[in-house]
Structures are given as C-alpha cells and as structure tokens.
Design a protein around this motif. Structure first.
Motif, short mmCIF file in Angstrom:
data_model
loop_
_atom_site.label_atom_id
_atom_site.label_comp_id
_atom_site.label_asym_id
_atom_site.label_seq_id
_atom_site.Cartn_x
_atom_site.Cartn_y
_atom_site.Cartn_z
N LEU A 3 11.51 -3.79 0.65
CA LEU A 3 11.52 -4.35 -0.71
C LEU A 3 10.12 -4.35 -1.33
O LEU A 3 9.96 -4.03 -2.52
CB LEU A 3 12.11 -5.76 -0.70
CG LEU A 3 13.63 -5.81 -1.03
CD1 LEU A 3 14.42 -5.02 -0.01
CD2 LEU A 3 14.12 -7.25 -1.10
N ALA A 4 9.11 -4.70 -0.54
CA ALA A 4 7.74 -4.69 -1.07
C ALA A 4 7.31 -3.27 -1.42
O ALA A 4 6.66 -3.04 -2.45
CB ALA A 4 6.78 -5.31 -0.06
N ALA A 5 7.67 -2.30 -0.57
CA ALA A 5 7.32 -0.91 -0.84
C ALA A 5 8.03 -0.40 -2.09
O ALA A 5 7.44 0.34 -2.89
CB ALA A 5 7.69 -0.04 0.36
N LEU A 28 6.35 1.00 -5.52
CA LEU A 28 6.66 2.28 -6.13
C LEU A 28 6.82 2.13 -7.64
O LEU A 28 6.34 2.96 -8.41
CB LEU A 28 7.95 2.86 -5.52
CG LEU A 28 7.85 3.48 -4.13
CD1 LEU A 28 9.21 3.94 -3.66
CD2 LEU A 28 6.87 4.66 -4.12
N VAL A 29 7.50 1.06 -8.07
CA VAL A 29 7.67 0.82 -9.50
C VAL A 29 6.31 0.59 -10.15
O VAL A 29 6.00 1.13 -11.22
CB VAL A 29 8.59 -0.39 -9.75
CG1 VAL A 29 8.70 -0.67 -11.26
CG2 VAL A 29 9.98 -0.13 -9.18
N ARG A 30 5.47 -0.20 -9.51
CA ARG A 30 4.15 -0.52 -10.08
C ARG A 30 3.25 0.71 -10.16
O ARG A 30 2.50 0.87 -11.12
CB ARG A 30 3.49 -1.62 -9.25
CG ARG A 30 4.18 -2.97 -9.40
CD ARG A 30 3.80 -3.95 -8.31
NE ARG A 30 4.56 -5.19 -8.45
CZ ARG A 30 4.82 -6.03 -7.45
NH1 ARG A 30 4.39 -5.76 -6.22
NH2 ARG A 30 5.53 -7.12 -7.67
N SER A 31 3.32 1.58 -9.17
CA SER A 31 2.46 2.75 -9.18
C SER A 31 3.01 3.88 -10.04
O SER A 31 2.23 4.70 -10.56
CB SER A 31 2.24 3.26 -7.75
OG SER A 31 3.47 3.67 -7.17
N CYS A 32 4.32 3.92 -10.23
CA CYS A 32 4.93 5.03 -10.98
C CYS A 32 5.28 4.67 -12.42
O CYS A 32 5.43 5.57 -13.26
CB CYS A 32 6.19 5.52 -10.27
SG CYS A 32 5.93 6.16 -8.61
N PHE A 33 5.44 3.37 -12.72
CA PHE A 33 5.90 2.98 -14.05
C PHE A 33 4.97 1.98 -14.76
O PHE A 33 4.44 2.27 -15.82
CB PHE A 33 7.32 2.41 -13.97
CG PHE A 33 8.35 3.43 -13.59
CD1 PHE A 33 8.91 4.27 -14.54
CD2 PHE A 33 8.77 3.56 -12.27
CE1 PHE A 33 9.85 5.23 -14.20
CE2 PHE A 33 9.71 4.51 -11.91
CZ PHE A 33 10.25 5.35 -12.87
N ARG A 34 4.78 0.82 -14.15
CA ARG A 34 3.93 -0.18 -14.82
C ARG A 34 3.23 -1.04 -13.78
O ARG A 34 3.87 -1.67 -12.94
CB ARG A 34 4.78 -1.06 -15.76
CG ARG A 34 3.94 -2.04 -16.58
CD ARG A 34 4.76 -2.58 -17.76
NE ARG A 34 5.83 -3.45 -17.33
CZ ARG A 34 5.68 -4.75 -17.04
NH1 ARG A 34 4.48 -5.30 -17.11
NH2 ARG A 34 6.72 -5.49 -16.70
N ARG A 35 1.91 -1.07 -13.83
CA ARG A 35 1.10 -1.73 -12.81
C ARG A 35 1.46 -3.21 -12.64
O ARG A 35 1.50 -3.72 -11.53
CB ARG A 35 -0.39 -1.59 -13.14
CG ARG A 35 -1.31 -2.20 -12.11
CD ARG A 35 -2.76 -1.93 -12.44
NE ARG A 35 -3.04 -0.50 -12.44
CZ ARG A 35 -4.24 0.01 -12.74
NH1 ARG A 35 -5.23 -0.79 -13.10
NH2 ARG A 35 -4.43 1.32 -12.70
N GLY A 36 1.68 -3.92 -13.71
CA GLY A 36 1.94 -5.36 -13.61
C GLY A 36 3.41 -5.72 -13.51
O GLY A 36 3.77 -6.89 -13.72
N GLY A 46 0.80 -1.22 0.00
CA GLY A 46 0.00 0.00 0.00
C GLY A 46 0.84 1.27 0.00
O GLY A 46 0.32 2.36 0.19
N PHE A 47 2.13 1.11 -0.23
CA PHE A 47 3.05 2.25 -0.17
C PHE A 47 2.83 3.20 -1.34
O PHE A 47 2.60 2.77 -2.46
CB PHE A 47 4.49 1.73 -0.18
CG PHE A 47 5.49 2.71 0.37
CD1 PHE A 47 5.59 2.93 1.73
CD2 PHE A 47 6.34 3.40 -0.49
CE1 PHE A 47 6.52 3.82 2.24
CE2 PHE A 47 7.28 4.30 0.01
CZ PHE A 47 7.37 4.51 1.38
N LYS A 48 2.93 4.50 -1.06
CA LYS A 48 2.74 5.52 -2.08
C LYS A 48 3.95 6.45 -2.11
O LYS A 48 4.63 6.61 -1.08
CB LYS A 48 1.48 6.35 -1.79
CG LYS A 48 0.21 5.52 -1.66
CD LYS A 48 -0.99 6.39 -1.36
CE LYS A 48 -0.88 7.08 -0.01
NZ LYS A 48 -0.87 6.13 1.12
N PRO A 49 4.24 7.09 -3.26
CA PRO A 49 5.38 8.02 -3.33
C PRO A 49 5.35 9.08 -2.24
O PRO A 49 6.39 9.45 -1.69
CB PRO A 49 5.24 8.63 -4.73
CG PRO A 49 4.56 7.57 -5.53
CD PRO A 49 3.59 6.92 -4.57
#
Length: 343
Positions: free
Chosen positions: A155-157, A161-169, A85-88
C-alpha cells in the motif's frame, strides 16, 4: 451500496513471486544486518536465485522473510518505510505503464489487471464505494500469516507510485489494513498521510473519485500498446507456460521442512490425481524424487559451505529430514552419484 468490482485479477493457486520484488528487501537487510544470507537460507532461499529478475520464488517464503527482516532490523514499520522509496522501474513494464496512464484510476486498473505478472495467489481490484474509488489488495492464501510487512509495503509503494507519477503531495482519503493495529501507529500515519483503519477484511486505498478520474496527461498510445503486449506475454507464460516440474519445484520450496513432500500431497495442491502427476513428470524426464533430491542438494551445499552454518541438526530439519543420520546418508549417496572426474 458498493458498485460491483471490476478488473479483478485472481492469481493461480500456486503461490509464487518474481525474484525482482525481493531484491530491495535484501538490500535493506544488507544495510542493517550482516545476517542476510543466513536469513535467506533459513527460508530455503539462496542469493543466487535473485540474479534472474524473471525467476519465480515461493511467495510464502518471501512473506515470512519480510516479517523476520522487520524483527532483525528492529524496525516494525520496515515494509511501509521501504514503500516510500518505491519507483515505477521497481516493477518493470507494469510500473512504466502505471506512469504513462492518463488518470489515477486507469493506473490502478492496469496495476490490478497485470499484477499476476509479478506475483501469484493475490486478489487485486478497483471499485467504487460511497462515491469514493477504492483499490484493494489481498493475498488469498490465509496460511501466509502474519503478513503485515507485505501489506504495508504494497500500500505504501502504491501511494508512492501515485505521488511520483501524478502529484507529489497526493494523499488518500483512508487506508485499510487487514492486520491489527500496532502499539504505535504514528509512523504509519506519517507515511500514508491519512487515517488508517486496522483489522479490516482486506488492504485498501480509498481515494477521491473525482481526483482519480481527472485527466492529467495524454497517453502515448503506441508505447502503451507495446507495454501491454509485453506484459500480456509475461502473464500468459506465467499462467500457461510453466512445466509441471517447475510447479512441483515451487511447492517443494514452499513446504520443505514444514510438511511432508509426497506425490499425493502435491497432486492435491495442483488439483490433479497422483497418477497424472507422476505421468506428467515422467513425460518431462524427471520425478518427484529427483526434484526433491536436486533441491536438497542445492540447499545442503549452501548450508554446509557457509562458515556460519547452523548446527547440523537444524540443517537436517530445514531439508525435511527426520534426524542427522538420514542427512548424512543422503550426503554419502549424493557423493556416490557424482560422475568421475576426467583428468
């Protein structure tokens, strides 16, 4: 053969962490248990310390509290689940800088470079190995153990971050964790979406280099410069602006109730002579005795004012006293120190 790591950021020896990192954990404990304040107090922390997002807290207490929280909530993978659930915004300007980066590689390089604006005693870096790109994270102080929750959360966060900022999957090629494998790894495998190696020398995210180097957006150079300047100011203040009294206060928070608090011991921790430490504190208008008394008074007021307070013998131990008698003597002494009320 691995290419030499670059953009490695090693933290100062004094282990500390920004209070803002602790807030989501406290919120999770609040939801699952009514024991949040007692848990904080047992680790020498007060909820009021979290009100300032730039306040610095002892990292050793944060790591230990995270481990206890997983036990209290009955959720072994608490850290990893929280990471999803981590956000930038959770890491302020560093998160914003991550989200503005043109490539995944640039995002992790910036994360490594500026992580010391968030926490200390940490080694983080980006390097290439066997054609893959690797981001590593590790607390350098080996005395902070166990630390499964912090490692899995970080590591999960970072994956989130990559999934929310670059590519969801997005999925990493592999995850490395320094602790041994738990009995059931299925929840972790679902969270990370890749195979996991346990008992490694560090915590790492292994990713596809070509994918990490793919340009996915055009950066706003002006905004990036503003953010980097702001973060650099935080880093410089953290590294060079702390008064000796602040560093001593952090060490008192880490060691009180666990090891003797002496000028000699703290001077060795700060890599200076006992005489130099005493002189520097005197120049700042204080002393180890005063700082220790202030810290104990704050904690004692909290412990004794809580209706669910621990036994007096336990409070004495938490405050670093030999027994109840010494605690009561201190309480009487503090009472005498109070200025008379005007009225």
């Amino acid at each position: 053969m691995a290419v030499a790591p670059h953009l490695i950021s090693r933290m100062p020896a004094l282990a500390s962490i920004r209070a803002s990192v602790l807030i989501p954990l406290v919120q999770q404990i609040d939801k699952r248990s009514g024991k949040t304040d007692l848990l904080l107090a047992s680790h020498g922390l007060l909820r009021s310390q979290l009100e300032d997002p730039y306040a610095v807290l002892p990292m050793a207490r944060y790591v230990a509290l995270f481990e206890d929280a997983a036990t209290i909530t009955g959720e072994p993978a608490l850290g990893a689940r929280m990471g999803t659930g981590f956000k930038p915004a959770d890491i302020g300007p560093i998160g914003m800088l991550f989200s503005l980066s043109s490539t995944i590689r640039n995002a992790f390089e910036r994360l490594s470079k500026y992580v010391n604006a968030v926490q200390g005693a940490t080694s983080s870096g980006v390097f290439e190995e066997k054609g893959d790109l690797v981001w590593s994270y590790r607390i350098v102080d080996s005395s902070m153990w166990p630390r499964r929750q912090d490692s899995e959360f970080t590591l999960a966060a970072s994956c989130q971050l990559v999934r929310s900022c670059f590519r969801r999957g997005w999925r990493p090629i592999e995850i490395h964790l320094e602790h041994q494998a738990p009995r059931d790894t299925r929840s972790l495998e679902r969270i990370f979406g890749s195979s996991i190696l346990f008992g490694q020398s560090g915590n790492r995210i292994v990713m596809n280099r070509a994918e990490a180097d793919r340009v996915l957006r055009t950066e706003d150079k002006s905004l990036v410069e503003i953010l980097e300047r702001h973060i650099a100011d935080l880093v410089d203040h953290s590294a060079n602006g702390d008064a000796i009294a602040q560093k001593v206060q952090a060490l008192i928070g880490i060691y009180l109730g666990h090891k003797p608090i002496t000028v000699t011991a703290l001077a060795a921790e700060l890599k200076m002579s006992p005489r130099s430490l005493q002189r520097r504190l005197s120049e700042e208008g204080t002393s180890l005795r005063d700082l220790l008394r202030q810290h104990r008074q704050t904690l004692a007021a909290h412990y004794l004012g809580d209706q669910r307070a621990a036994p007096i013998s336990e409070i004495a131990r938490l405050l670093g006293y030999a027994d109840n008698t010494v605690l009561w003597r201190s309480l009487r002494s503090w009472e005498k120190r109070k200025p008379p009320t005007v009225g």
